[in-house]
Design a protein around this motif. Structure first.
Motif, short mmCIF file in Angstrom:
data_model
loop_
_atom_site.label_atom_id
_atom_site.label_comp_id
_atom_site.label_asym_id
_atom_site.label_seq_id
_atom_site.Cartn_x
_atom_site.Cartn_y
_atom_site.Cartn_z
N LYS A 190 59.40 112.53 42.41
CA LYS A 190 58.65 111.90 42.66
C LYS A 190 58.13 111.83 44.38
O LYS A 190 57.60 111.53 44.87
CB LYS A 190 57.81 111.12 41.93
CG LYS A 190 57.45 112.03 40.41
CD LYS A 190 57.12 110.11 39.65
CE LYS A 190 55.63 110.56 40.54
NZ LYS A 190 54.91 109.38 39.63
N TYR A 228 48.03 114.75 43.26
CA TYR A 228 49.56 115.01 44.27
C TYR A 228 49.12 116.08 45.49
O TYR A 228 48.81 116.91 45.38
CB TYR A 228 50.22 114.82 43.76
CG TYR A 228 50.71 113.27 42.90
CD1 TYR A 228 51.10 112.15 43.01
CD2 TYR A 228 51.53 113.82 41.21
CE1 TYR A 228 51.59 110.96 42.16
CE2 TYR A 228 51.66 113.33 40.30
CZ TYR A 228 51.92 111.61 40.68
OH TYR A 228 52.21 110.60 39.50
N VAL A 270 57.67 114.66 33.84
CA VAL A 270 57.99 113.71 34.57
C VAL A 270 58.85 112.97 35.46
O VAL A 270 59.59 112.74 36.62
CB VAL A 270 57.12 112.18 34.48
CG1 VAL A 270 57.41 111.41 35.78
CG2 VAL A 270 55.50 112.85 34.48
N LEU A 303 55.57 113.46 46.40
CA LEU A 303 54.63 113.32 45.87
C LEU A 303 53.93 112.23 47.01
O LEU A 303 53.95 111.36 46.89
CB LEU A 303 54.77 113.15 43.78
CG LEU A 303 55.36 115.10 43.77
CD1 LEU A 303 55.06 114.46 42.27
CD2 LEU A 303 54.86 115.84 44.33
#
Length: 93
Positions: A32, A53, A27, A35
């Motif tokens: 992100k 996602y 991660v 996403l």
């Protein structure tokens, strides 16, 4: 390894885990901001329940193109806190 879509790097890591032909990215190595949480879930008999996602770049959305296991089964505990990509996402060295 890198995961890209529309010439944008979504993830980049030297620490991916290869499971069933898919590279799972830590991660911490995933951008992100591209996403979007999805309501989609699937079940894998040995990994557990997958969450998804969608990817959004420049207003275009690639639905359910990344997945992860929030609480993987014991046999798949090594992919906890990892995200994999598919559906038009290029994963390459």
């Amino acid at each position: 390894m890198k995961a890209t879509w529309k010439d944008v790097i979504l993830a980049e890591s030297a620490e991916t885990i290869l499971v069933e032909g898919n590279h799972y990215f830590p991660v911490k190595d995933v951008y992100k901001e591209f996403l979007i949480n999805s309501e989609t879930h699937t079940i894998c008999p040995w990994k557990g329940i997958a969450s998804y996602y969608s990817i959004k770049i420049e207003g275009e959305i690639l639905k359910d193109a990344a997945w992860y296991y929030p609480k993987p089964n014991m046999k798949a505990k090594n992919i906890a806190n990892h995200i994999a990509f598919w559906k038009d996402v290029s994963v390459h060295p």
